[in-house]
Design an enzyme around this catalytic site. Sequence first.
Site, PDB file in Angstrom:
ATOM      1  N   TYR A 115       0.853  -1.199   0.000  1.00 30.01           N
ATOM      2  CA  TYR A 115       0.000   0.000   0.000  1.00 30.01           C
ATOM      3  C   TYR A 115       0.878   1.234   0.000  1.00 30.01           C
ATOM      4  CZ  TYR A 115       0.736   1.289   4.958  1.00 30.01           C
ATOM      5  OH  TYR A 115       1.293   1.704   6.150  1.00 30.01           O
ATOM      6  N   CYS A 116       0.268   2.388  -0.309  1.00 29.43           N
ATOM      7  CA  CYS A 116       1.021   3.649  -0.315  1.00 29.43           C
ATOM      8  C   CYS A 116       0.046   4.777   0.018  1.00 29.43           C
ATOM      9  CB  CYS A 116       1.724   3.862  -1.657  1.00 29.43           C
ATOM     10  SG  CYS A 116       0.586   3.919  -3.059  1.00 29.43           S
ATOM     11  N   ILE A 117       0.052   5.852  -0.779  1.00 27.80           N
ATOM     12  CA  ILE A 117      -0.883   6.957  -0.556  1.00 27.80           C
ATOM     13  C   ILE A 117      -2.172   6.718  -1.333  1.00 27.80           C
ATOM     14  CG2 ILE A 117      -1.260   9.446  -0.724  1.00 27.80           C
ATOM     15  CD1 ILE A 117       1.746   9.849  -0.690  1.00 27.80           C
TER      16      ILE A 117
END
Length: 280
Positions: free
Chosen positions: A237-239
């Site tokens: 996951y990230c932003i």
Amino acid sequence: MAEDEVVVSTSWAAAHLDDPHVRFLQVDDDELLYASGHLPGAHPLRWDRDLQASWSRDVVEPAVLGAILGRLGVGADTTVVVYGDRSNLWAAYAWWALRLRGHGDVRLMDGGWARWATEERPFATGPATPPGAVTYPVPEMADRPIRATRGDVEAVLTSGQAMVIDARSPDHYRGEPYPAILPPLTGAHRSGRIPGSVNVPWAAMVDGDTGRLRSRGQLETMFAEAGVRRDQPVITYCILGAGSAFAHLVLAGLLGHPAVTNYDGSWLEWGSSVGLPIER
């Protein structure tokens, strides 16, 4: 998958510019960049307007994507090569989104537009000649799921059966506030990280001097030092889901990890949801 079935060099791209079975798509964060230079014959593909449904922030429905691809001259058996700015950040998202919707042959041009320009290869500035439209069959989800939902991540927090990789920058991982200059879309209500997640920034997977992906050995070492094992599923996951798509491409595509999913809801969803735990 062989490496050149996932990532191709600028030399490979140059040799296939006139290949009728290959279609180049430029996927930029800055949509004005295409007009200033692009590979001859390449067409722009917008990660936000073309690949995401604005009302749901979801990958566009299969029928919509099929119409877009057909209009760009992409058939079901076309080799699609994506590239763009920001070290191919959103091009990697396009790679993941097209694979999610079932397109079989999608590749990333290593180094992106910056590498092509640095090598002083031929480029165009005007719109590419419209290709002959083709009928693209309505895509289906890929056979092996490559997407994780919020529920999948919540289940992992209870079971511990998968590893969660945070592909954001170290300061975001530590829970430092997002800069005010970032667009509102990138800001969740809270800062922090998913409990138990391990930080492997997507930007660290790229050589800052050349703009190309780091060597296979360097990438393997990077993930091994983070504790990634081939016998344990991984969720990235990230932003917004782009950096995590980049990590997914590296882990699943290049390094051949057998079970990687991208949580594209990412921190925008997790950090804005009521009741979900965070860690700082």
